[in-house]
Design an enzyme around this catalytic site. Structure first.
Site, PDB file in Angstrom:
ATOM      1  CE  LYS A 215      30.805  28.099  73.300  1.00 31.22           C
ATOM      2  NZ  LYS A 215      31.917  27.708  74.213  1.00 31.22           N
TER       3      LYS A 215
ATOM      4  N   GLY B  47      34.220  31.348  76.068  1.00 27.80           N
ATOM      5  CA  GLY B  47      33.340  31.441  77.224  1.00 27.80           C
ATOM      6  C   GLY B  47      32.421  30.242  77.295  1.00 27.80           C
TER       7      GLY B  47
ATOM      8  CB  VAL C 204      29.954  33.020  74.885  1.00 26.13           C
ATOM      9  CG1 VAL C 204      30.311  33.383  73.447  1.00 26.13           C
ATOM     10  CG2 VAL C 204      30.780  33.844  75.870  1.00 26.13           C
ATOM     11  N   GLY C 205      27.515  31.204  74.178  1.00 28.39           N
ATOM     12  CA  GLY C 205      26.727  30.461  73.197  1.00 28.39           C
ATOM     13  C   GLY C 205      25.271  30.876  73.188  1.00 28.39           C
TER      14      GLY C 205
ATOM     15  CD  GLU D  34      29.484  16.557  63.592  1.00 30.13           C
ATOM     16  OE1 GLU D  34      29.027  15.558  64.211  1.00 30.13           O
ATOM     17  OE2 GLU D  34      30.576  17.070  63.842  1.00 30.13           O
TER      18      GLU D  34
ATOM     19  CB  CYS E  80      30.189  12.697  66.756  1.00 29.18           C
ATOM     20  SG  CYS E  80      31.105  13.589  65.487  1.00 29.18           S
TER      21      CYS E  80
ATOM     22  CD  GLU F 153      28.064  10.906  70.833  1.00 26.96           C
ATOM     23  OE1 GLU F 153      28.719  10.899  69.779  1.00 26.96           O
ATOM     24  OE2 GLU F 153      27.384  11.893  71.206  1.00 26.96           O
TER      25      GLU F 153
END
Length: 466
Positions: free
Chosen positions: A169, A200, A205-206, A244, A278, A372
Site C-alpha cells: 500500500k 489507497g 487499505v492500510g 520505522e 525522519c 518532528e
C-alpha cells in the site's frame, strides 16, 4: 492531465472497485497534474487473497530462483531510470539530484539483498536441533510519500529474499511514481500474486491490511502516531511488525570541532529531502562557549541552501502549513529566529517552498525541539559539557539517528556510545546499506536492511531428532 485508474493484483492491472477520486497537485507550481482512483477494502481483500494463493509455491522456491528474481527486478527498474526520475521531480517537488539518488538506491537495493541472500544460512545446527528460518507468509508493506521508490524496493526486496509474498500500500500522494514502478515490477516477470499493489488511503487499505487475518507481517514506514495504530491493530492476530517511525535527531558538536566543516554538514543533514526525512538532524547541540561562532557560521553557510535548486518543496499545501505553524510556534515560545522564518522564500509566489529556518537559544523542552516538524527547520541548543550534551540529546521520545563531530577520536567515540539511537554518524555521513536501520524508543520496532532486516521477515523453526 493524467488519469491513474489501475491497481495491480495477481499479475494483472485492474480497475479499482473503489470509487473515490483524488487530485494530485504539482507542489512546485500548485497546478493539478493527475486524478487518482483509489482502492477500497474489496480491492485489498482481493490482493491479499492473490498473495495467499501464491505463497505455497513461493515458500518452496530455491535460493537461486529468488536471486534471479531480484536481478530481474533490478534490471526492470533500472531500465526506466530516466522516466522514474522525471516523474518524481514533477510529483514530489524535489531537486533532481535527490530523485536521481532515490532511483539509484531503489534498483541497487535489489542487488544488495541478492548478495545478502547468496550467503545467508537458512539452516543452522544448535546443539541437537536443526534450526530452519521459515518465510512468514503474506506481508503487508505500507510505505510513505517521502521516498516512494526507495521504500517499495527496499521492503519488497526483503520479502522476495525471504520467500514470502507482498501486498503493497503506497501513499496515494505518490500515485504517478507508483504507476511507473508497478509497470517495472510487472515487467520483471515474477509469478502472479507474489507482488500486489493497491493504492489507497491508510484508513481504508492500510486498516484492512492491519486487521486481515491472512496478513502475517506488516512493515510500515511513517509517523509514530500511525505506527502505534498499526501496532494496536496487529495485536488481534499477533502479526509480526516492523515499524520505522519518526525522529528528532540530535547533532552534537563537541567544543574542539572545526565549524567550517561541521556547520555545512549540519545544514545538509537538517535539510535532507527538504527536511522531509525522519533521519534529519534537526537539533544542533553546541557548547555554550561557541554559540556566537556557530551563529556566524550558520549565517554564512545557510545561503547555500537555495529553494528550487538544492532544496525542494513541502509535498502538499497541508504539509507546508504544518511547517509554517511550527515556525510560528517557535517564535511564540521565545526562540530566537536567526535565519528564515514564516512565508515563502524571496522570489516565490507559488509552490510549497519553505524558507530554510534556524532558531537559536532553543530550550530542549520547546515544541520545535521535541516534535518532528518534517521541514527545513533547525533548533540550536546549547550545553555545558559532554555529559550535558548526551543528556539533552537523549531527552526525547525518539531514537532513530544521531550525529557527533569533534577532533578527539576518544571523545567522539565516548559520546557516540552514549547516544540512544539506531544509527550514529561520527564526523560525517556514510552509506552502509547493509547496516541495520531502525530506531529505539518511539522511533520504531525492528530493523530494515541487510541480514538484520532479512531476519525480521523470517521465523525460526527448531527440528529435533534428525
Amino acid at each position: 492531465m493524467k488519469t491513474i485508474n489501475k491497481i495491480y493484483i495477481n499479475g494483472q492491472f485492474v480497475t479499482p472497485h473503489g470509487e473515490e477520486i483524488i487530485d494530485l497537485i504539482n507542489p512546485a507550481n500548485e497546478t493539478k497534474i493527475a486524478q487518482v482512483q483509489l482502492a477500497d477494502v474489496d480491492d485489498t481483500r482481493r490482493a491479499i487473497a492473490a498473495a495467499k494463493a501464491a505463497f505455497p509455491a513461493m515458500r518452496l522456491s530455491t535460493r537461486e530462483q529468488r536471486m534471479a528474481w531480484l536481478q530481474q527486478l533490478h534490471d526492470a527498474v533500472k531500465s526506466r531510470e530516466a522516466e522514474l526520475i522525471d516523474t518524481m521531480v514533477e510529483e514530489y517537488g524535489c531537486p533532481r539530484f535527490f530523485a536521481e539518488s532515490t532511483v539509484q538506491r531503489s534498483y541497487t537495493g535489489f542487488l544488495q539483498m541478492r548478495d545478502i541472500l547468496a550467503d545467508y544460512a537458512f539452516e543452522t545446527r544448535v546443539g541437537g536441533a536443526n534450526v530452519v528460518m521459515e518465510p512468514l507468509g503474506v506481508v503487508g508493506l505500507i510505505t510513505p510519500w517521502n521516498a516512494n521508490y526507495g521504500f517499495i524496493a527496499g521492503k519488497l526486496s526483503t520479502v522476495i529474499a525471504s520467500g514470502s509474498t507482498a501486498v503493497i500500500k503506497p501513499s496515494e500522494l505518490s500515485a504517478q511514481q507508483t504507476a511507473i514502478i508497478t509497470e517495472c515490477l510487472h515487467a520483471a516477470g515474477l509469478p502472479d500474486g507474489v507482488i500486489n499493489i493497491v493504492t489507497g488511503r491508510g484508513d481504508v487499505v492500510g486498516a484492512e491490511i492491519t486487521r486481515h487475518p491472512d496478513i502475517a507481517k506488516i512493515s510500515f514506514t511513517g509517523s509514530t502516531q500511525v505506527g502505534k495504530t498499526i501496532a494496536r491493530g496487529a495485536v488481534d492476530t499477533l502479526k509480526r511488525v516492523t515499524l520505522e517511525l519518526g525522529g528528532k535527531s540530535a547533532n552534537v558538536l563537541l567544543d574542539d570541532v572545526d565549524l567550517e566543516q561541521a556547520i555545512p554538514l549540519a545544514l545538509q543533514v537538517m535539510s535532507w529531502n527538504s527536511g522531509q526525512a525522519c533521519i534529519a538532524g534537526t537539533r544542533l547541540l553546541v557548547p555554550e562557549s561557541r554559540l556566537e561562532a556557530v551563529k556566524e557560521q550558520l549565517r554564512k553557510h545557510i545561503s547555500h541552501l537555495t529553494p528550487g535548486e538544492n532544496i525542494g518543496t513541502s509535498v502538499t499545501a497541508q504539509q507546508y502549513q504544518r511547517v509554517q505553524d511550527y515556525i510560528g510556534k517557535g517564535i511564540e515560545e521565545g526562540a530566537e529566529l536567526l535565519c528564515g522564518g514564516l512565508g515563502r522564500p524571496q522570489g516565490f509566489d507559488r509552490g510549497y517552498y519553505v524558507k530554510p529556518t534556524v532558531f537559536v537559544n532553543v530550550r530542549n523542552e520547546m515544541t520545535i525541539a521535541q516534535q518532528e516538524i518534517f521541514g527545513p527547520v533547525l533548533s540550536v541548543i546549547t550545553y555545558k559539557d559532554d555529559a550535558d550534551a548526551v543528556a539533552i540529546a537523549n531527552d526525547t521520545i525518539y531514537g532513530l539517528q544521531a550525529y557527533v563531530s569533534g577532533k578527539d577520536a576518544a571523545r567522539t567515540a565516548a559520546v557516540a556510545n552514549q547516544l540512544i539511537a539506531g544509527r550514529v554518524f561520527v564526523n560525517g555521513v556514510y552509506d552502509e546499506p547493509n547496516a541495520p536501520f531502525g530506531g529505539f524508543k518511539q522511533s520504531g520496532l525492528g530493523r530494515e536492511f541487510g541480514t538484520y532486516g532479512l531476519e525480521g521477515y523470517l521465523e525460526p523453526k527448531a527440528i529435533m531428532g534428525q
